[in-house]
Design an enzyme around this catalytic site. Structure first.
Site, PDB file in Angstrom:
ATOM      1  N   HIS A   1      46.763 -37.443 -19.551  1.00 50.59           N
ATOM      2  CA  HIS A   1      47.437 -36.464 -20.405  1.00 50.59           C
ATOM      3  C   HIS A   1      46.310 -35.494 -20.765  1.00 50.59           C
ATOM      4  CE1 HIS A   1      51.485 -37.924 -21.089  1.00 50.59           C
ATOM      5  NE2 HIS A   1      51.054 -39.139 -21.387  1.00 50.59           N
TER       6      HIS A   1
ATOM      7  N   ASP B   1      50.362 -36.351 -16.209  1.00 50.78           N
ATOM      8  CA  ASP B   1      51.680 -36.658 -16.783  1.00 50.78           C
ATOM      9  C   ASP B   1      52.132 -35.489 -17.667  1.00 50.78           C
ATOM     10  OD1 ASP B   1      53.892 -37.879 -17.847  1.00 50.78           O
ATOM     11  OD2 ASP B   1      52.802 -39.497 -18.856  1.00 50.78           O
TER      12      ASP B   1
ATOM     13  N   SER C   1      59.765 -19.766 -13.823  1.00 51.75           N
ATOM     14  CA  SER C   1      58.639 -18.848 -13.939  1.00 51.75           C
ATOM     15  C   SER C   1      57.568 -19.407 -14.895  1.00 51.75           C
ATOM     16  CB  SER C   1      59.181 -17.508 -14.418  1.00 51.75           C
ATOM     17  OG  SER C   1      58.237 -16.821 -15.148  1.00 51.75           O
TER      18      SER C   1
ATOM     19  N   LYS D   1      55.006 -33.729 -17.608  1.00 48.82           N
ATOM     20  CA  LYS D   1      56.435 -33.705 -17.964  1.00 48.82           C
ATOM     21  C   LYS D   1      56.920 -32.272 -18.166  1.00 48.82           C
ATOM     22  CE  LYS D   1      56.646 -38.303 -20.143  1.00 48.82           C
ATOM     23  NZ  LYS D   1      55.258 -38.708 -20.335  1.00 48.82           N
TER      24      LYS D   1
HETATM   25  O1  S5P Z   1      59.461 -43.108 -19.898  1.00 49.68           O
HETATM   26  C1  S5P Z   1      58.256 -42.985 -19.981  1.00 49.68           C
HETATM   27  C2  S5P Z   1      57.554 -42.070 -19.188  1.00 49.68           C
HETATM   28  C3  S5P Z   1      56.182 -42.012 -19.285  1.00 49.68           C
HETATM   29  S1  S5P Z   1      55.342 -41.036 -18.160  1.00 49.68           S
HETATM   30  N1  S5P Z   1      57.551 -43.760 -20.844  1.00 49.68           N
HETATM   31  C4  S5P Z   1      56.184 -43.691 -20.965  1.00 49.68           C
HETATM   32  O2  S5P Z   1      55.626 -44.448 -21.747  1.00 49.68           O
HETATM   33  N2  S5P Z   1      55.481 -42.777 -20.199  1.00 49.68           N
HETATM   34  C5  S5P Z   1      54.013 -42.632 -20.324  1.00 49.68           C
HETATM   35  O3  S5P Z   1      53.399 -43.860 -19.939  1.00 49.68           O
HETATM   36  C6  S5P Z   1      53.537 -42.339 -21.747  1.00 49.68           C
HETATM   37  O4  S5P Z   1      53.446 -40.950 -21.970  1.00 49.68           O
HETATM   38  C7  S5P Z   1      52.192 -43.025 -21.785  1.00 49.68           C
HETATM   39  O5  S5P Z   1      51.198 -42.129 -21.276  1.00 49.68           O
HETATM   40  C8  S5P Z   1      52.326 -44.190 -20.821  1.00 49.68           C
HETATM   41  C9  S5P Z   1      52.614 -45.519 -21.454  1.00 49.68           C
HETATM   42  O6  S5P Z   1      51.557 -45.939 -22.244  1.00 49.68           O
HETATM   43  P1  S5P Z   1      51.501 -47.413 -22.876  1.00 49.68           P
HETATM   44  O7  S5P Z   1      50.265 -47.383 -23.704  1.00 49.68           O
HETATM   45  O8  S5P Z   1      52.731 -47.632 -23.683  1.00 49.68           O
HETATM   46  O9  S5P Z   1      51.396 -48.373 -21.702  1.00 49.68           O
END
Ligand code: S5P
Length: 373
Positions: free
Chosen positions: A72, A101, A109, A103
């Site tokens: 991120h 990531d 544009s 999103k």
């Molecule tokens: O649905 C989602 C999609 C993403 S990309 N749920 C998520 O948790 N993520 C990402 O995965 C979130 O932004 C974070 O960077 C990571 C999960 O982190 P954790 O610490 O909970 O394993």
């Protein structure tokens, strides 16, 4: 929580290596599938840290155990060209791809600018990024177009140098930092301005333009890969070659957080859009495999994964802020996911390298069981 998967789909029982050679597999997806097979790692580290030093440190620590490192970039306080240059160096040495990531979720544009410009300039350093489809399908075509331009400009770089005074005494180009992944340093513009100001003072002016075309393969053919049968990882890496300068997109088809709205018809639409652009969309962020049609060979990457600490198997699988966790075994074996995405489960461990290995081993065993090896 999630809908059932299509349990008979061939991708659930086919090895990553074989999937790399299936028709409609984009060159970058093929490269990643081979990389996963060679490293025996379907683990993506979610490196959610706040400084460049922490990012590089964790990349060094767990790099050998992962196929992908997810960033991120906007939470890294001191994100700069140095962050990118050093992360790319580790990625090259430890053999993993980089996934920002981001999103994306705006009109075409705007996402093009967010992808290629500004302090993050994601297209220049991340092989993979992701997008929501709530703005409509143009988000995919716009990002695809921007990726194609980034690749084209990487493969054909144009440098204009204006030097002043005695050409023989001008050695300013020696001080120029090396390009990041072939992208000219952003302060090249400042250099041009300085030179133009000096021009007024000088009587001898020399202008030279260098057009250099790199020769890395960019044609949309599967990444060449010859398994020499020796079984050694180093020779397999050699055969695989270095990471191609290509770009790919994952669509957020489902989310891990409690009460999220990415369900039902929205998820179905997401898969439809992906099928129309499977030269760029390599798969989904989802909680289960979404491959249904015979020709589908999308990669499923699943966040919301954690392993209870040994002896605490019944621990509450959530973070108190909406995140919901499942085990690697559940998401890979039962839900047909290909790659697990793990953040805090590894980042907060005392020995992060050992913990990454624990996740890698679990996810790989679940995959081998799924394809019945
Ligand atoms: O649905 C989602 C999609 C993403 S990309 N749920 C998520 O948790 N993520 C990402 O995965 C979130 O932004 C974070 O960077 C990571 C999960 O982190 P954790 O610490 O909970 O394993």
């Amino acid at each position: 929580m999630s809908s059932p998967i299509s349990k008979t789909h061939h991708t659930l029982s086919t090895s990553f290596d074989v999937r790399a050679s299936l028709p409609n597999t984009s060159p970058l997806a093929a490269y990643l599938l081979h990389l996963i097979a060679i490293k025996r790692s379907n683990l993506c580290l979610s490196a959610d840290v706040n400084t460049t030093a922490e990012l590089l440190e964790v990349a060094e620590e767990v790099g050998d155990s992962i196929c992908l490192l997810k960033t991120h970039a906007d939470i890294i306080n001191d994100f700069s060209e140095k962050t990118v240059r050093e992360l790319r160096e580790i990625a090259k040495r430890k053999r993993f791809l980089v996934f920002e990531d981001r999103k994306f979720g705006d009109i075409g544009s705007t996402v093009q600018k967010q992808y290629t410009q500004g302090p993050l300039s994601i297209a220049k350093w991340a092989e993979i990024t992701n997008a929501h489809i709530f703005p409509g399908p143009a988000i995919v075509t716009s990002l695809k177009q921007a990726a194609a331009s980034a690749i084209a400009s990487y493969n054909s770089s144009v440098n204009t140098e204006i030097s002043v005074g005695s050409p023989s005494s001008d050695n300013s180009s020696e001080d120029e930092p090396s390009p990041v992944n072939g992208v000219a340093p952003s302060h090249g513009v400042d250099r041009l301005h300085t030179s133009t100001r000096d021009l007024r003072k000088s009587s001898v002016v020399s202008i030279s333009t260098t057009i250099s075309t790199k020769t890395e393969p960019i044609s949309p053919v599967p990444t060449p890969y010859i398994d020499d049968g020796s079984g050694s990882a180093s020779s397999a890496f050699e055969n695989l070659g270095s990471t191609p300068y290509l770009r790919a997109l994952l669509l957020l088809a489902e989310m891990s957080s409690e009460g999220n709205l990415l369900t039902g018809e929205y998820t179905t639409q997401c898969v439809e859009i992906a099928r129309q652009h499977n030269d760029f969309v390599i798969g989904f962020i989802a909680q289960r495999s979404l491959n249904e049609q015979e020709s589908d060979n999308f990669l499923t990457m699943t966040p919301g994964v954690s392993l209870p600490p040994p002896g605490k198997e019944n621990a509450n699988m959530g973070d108190g802020q909406g995140q919901q966790y499942n085990t690697p075994r559940h998401v890979v074996l039962e839900m047909g996911s290909d790659v697990i995405i793990v953040g805090r489960g590894i980042l907060q461990a005392e020995d992060r390298a050992a913990e990454a290995e624990r996740y890698r081993t679990e996810a790989w065993a679940a995959y081998e069981r799924r394809i019945k090896l």
